[in-house]
Design a protein around this motif. Sequence first.
Motif, PDB file in Angstrom:
ATOM      1  N   LYS A 110       0.836  -1.208   0.000  1.00  0.00           N
ATOM      2  CA  LYS A 110       0.000   0.000   0.000  1.00  0.00           C
ATOM      3  C   LYS A 110       0.868   1.255   0.000  1.00  0.00           C
ATOM      4  N   ALA A 111       0.276   2.352  -0.500  1.00  0.00           N
ATOM      5  CA  ALA A 111       1.002   3.634  -0.533  1.00  0.00           C
ATOM      6  C   ALA A 111       1.395   4.072   0.881  1.00  0.00           C
ATOM      7  N   GLU A 112       0.546   3.742   1.866  1.00  0.00           N
ATOM      8  CA  GLU A 112       0.890   4.177   3.246  1.00  0.00           C
ATOM      9  C   GLU A 112       2.128   3.433   3.763  1.00  0.00           C
ATOM     10  N   HIS A 113       2.355   2.196   3.289  1.00  0.00           N
ATOM     11  CA  HIS A 113       3.584   1.482   3.689  1.00  0.00           C
ATOM     12  C   HIS A 113       4.802   2.238   3.150  1.00  0.00           C
ATOM     13  N   ALA A 114       4.670   2.713   1.918  1.00  0.00           N
ATOM     14  CA  ALA A 114       5.771   3.457   1.291  1.00  0.00           C
ATOM     15  C   ALA A 114       6.014   4.768   2.057  1.00  0.00           C
ATOM     16  N   ALA A 115       4.907   5.432   2.457  1.00  0.00           N
ATOM     17  CA  ALA A 115       5.045   6.712   3.184  1.00  0.00           C
ATOM     18  C   ALA A 115       5.752   6.478   4.523  1.00  0.00           C
ATOM     19  N   THR A 116       5.401   5.413   5.216  1.00  0.00           N
ATOM     20  CA  THR A 116       6.034   5.118   6.510  1.00  0.00           C
ATOM     21  C   THR A 116       7.524   4.861   6.319  1.00  0.00           C
ATOM     22  N   MET A 117       7.869   4.112   5.291  1.00  0.00           N
ATOM     23  CA  MET A 117       9.281   3.806   5.021  1.00  0.00           C
ATOM     24  C   MET A 117      10.073   5.080   4.736  1.00  0.00           C
ATOM     25  N   ARG A 118       9.495   5.947   3.921  1.00  0.00           N
ATOM     26  CA  ARG A 118      10.191   7.203   3.574  1.00  0.00           C
ATOM     27  C   ARG A 118      10.373   8.070   4.813  1.00  0.00           C
ATOM     28  N   ASN A 119       9.368   8.049   5.654  1.00  0.00           N
ATOM     29  CA  ASN A 119       9.428   8.817   6.883  1.00  0.00           C
ATOM     30  C   ASN A 119      10.544   8.301   7.805  1.00  0.00           C
ATOM     31  N   ASN A 120      10.614   6.974   7.922  1.00  0.00           N
ATOM     32  CA  ASN A 120      11.610   6.368   8.828  1.00  0.00           C
ATOM     33  C   ASN A 120      13.019   6.390   8.242  1.00  0.00           C
ATOM     34  N   HIS A 121      13.124   6.339   6.913  1.00  0.00           N
ATOM     35  CA  HIS A 121      14.450   6.281   6.254  1.00  0.00           C
ATOM     36  C   HIS A 121      14.427   7.230   5.054  1.00  0.00           C
ATOM     37  N   PRO A 122      14.681   8.507   5.264  1.00  0.00           N
ATOM     38  CA  PRO A 122      14.547   9.473   4.156  1.00  0.00           C
ATOM     39  C   PRO A 122      15.411   9.139   2.947  1.00  0.00           C
ATOM     40  N   ASP A 123      16.508   8.409   3.134  1.00  0.00           N
ATOM     41  CA  ASP A 123      17.390   8.109   1.995  1.00  0.00           C
ATOM     42  C   ASP A 123      17.081   6.747   1.356  1.00  0.00           C
ATOM     43  N   ILE A 124      15.939   6.186   1.667  1.00  0.00           N
ATOM     44  CA  ILE A 124      15.626   4.838   1.143  1.00  0.00           C
ATOM     45  C   ILE A 124      15.130   4.920  -0.306  1.00  0.00           C
TER      46      ILE A 124
END
Length: 384
Positions: free
Chosen positions: A253-267
Motif C-alpha cells: 500500500k502507498a501508506e507502507h511506502a510513506a512510513t518507510m520514507r518517513n523512517n528512512h529518508p534516503d531509502i
Amino acid sequence: MHHLFFSITPMNVDICTPRSLQKTPNLSLQELYDLPENEVIERIISLRKSLGDQLLILGHHYQREEVIAFADITGDSLKLAQEAAKTTAPFIIFCGVHFMAEMADVLTSDEQVVILPDPAAGCSMADMANDEQVTRCWSELAQILNPDEQVTPVTYINSTAALKAFCGEHQGIVCTSGNAKRVMSWAWGKREKILFFPDQHLGENTALTMGISDEDMIIWDPFKPMGGNSEESIKHAKLILWKGFCSVHQLFKAEHAATMRNNHPDIQILAHPECSREVCETADFVGSTEAIMKHVQDAPSGSKFTIATELNLVNRLRIQHPNKPIWFLSPTVSMCSTMFRTDPQHLCWSLQAIVGDKKYHRVTVPASQQAMALASLHAMLELG
Ligand code: 13P
Ligand code: SF4
C-alpha cells in the motif's frame, strides 16, 4: 488448466539410474516427506547428476531457496521464455507456475517434455481471465467497433495458453513485466486501441509512463455487460484494461511506502509493476523481478532499499547483499502460495520419475492452441 499425467521417454534419450539409487525404489511423495530433508537433497543431487544435459531446470525468482538452488537458469518470465525457446534438452523441469510451464511447452518441440513438479501450482491472476470471457468481450466490442481493425489484444504472459492463442488469432501479442512498454508501443503502432488482460495494474502502470491519461483508459469488468462501460467510453478509449490483479502485489500500500520514507529518508522504493498505481507512483524504480535484482546489484554499497514484490525474492536479495540494507515494503507477509508449492520433495519426485521412467506431471498445451499461442509469443520474442 491442463494437468496431464504422462510417462513418455523421448526417443534418443539414454537415462541410467545412478548406482547409489539402484537399490532404492522410487519413493512416493509421502515417503519423501517422511525422509529427513538432507536425504531428499542428496537424492536430488544424485538424480540431477545422472540426467546431465538431458535435463534443464528453469527456476523463477519467486521460488524458495531450497528449490532455486537446483535451477540451471533463474530468471523473470521474459528470460525464462527466451531460455525455453533456446533449449534442446529433452526434459525441462519448470520450477514456477502453470502458465510458465505451458509457455515452455509452446516454445519447445513436441518431443521435449515440460514438467511442473506440483501440478497445483497455478496463478490466481491468470485464472481471472478465461477464453470464454475474453471471446465474449471481443464480441461485445464488435457491437460498437471493428475489433480486428481497431483493437490489438495484448496478454500478459501470466495467462493461459488459450488466451495466448486468442492473441495469435487476432494479430495480438504477449508481454511480460520486463517488456510491457515496448510491446504496448508496438501494439498501438498497429491499431488505435489495446485490449490488455488479465492484469489491470501492469497495463495501467505501463500506459501512465507512456503519457496515456486516465481519460484514455477504461476498465473492463468481465462480470458486467459491456464490461460496465458506455458505448461512448469504449469508442473513446485507447486502452481497455481487464479487471484482474495479483493478490500478492495488492498487499503493498502507498501508506507502507510513506512510513518507510518517513523512517528512512534516503531509502529507495522498488516496486513490481503488478503493484497498484499508488505504490508504483511513489516508487523510485518499477521493474520486473530480474530488473529489480539488477537494480540492487548495481547500487553502491550502503544503499537502502524497500521492495514491493514477493517475499522469497526479497529475502534472497537480503542474503546476497548484506552491505545494502533491504526492507520488505509491507508489514504483512506477501508470499505467492502457488510458487511456494514447489518444494524439494516434489522436485525429487519428478526427477525420480524421469530417471525411473515413471509417471510425472507433464504440461502439454492442446494441439489446437499451439500454433496461435506460438505466434503471439514469437511476436513478443522478436521485439527483443
Ligand atoms: P516477472 O516476469 O517480473 O518475474 O513476474 C512474474 C510474476 O508472476 C510476478 O508476479
Ligand atoms: Fe501469479 Fe501473483 Fe503469484 Fe505472480 S505472484 S505467480 S502474478 S499469483
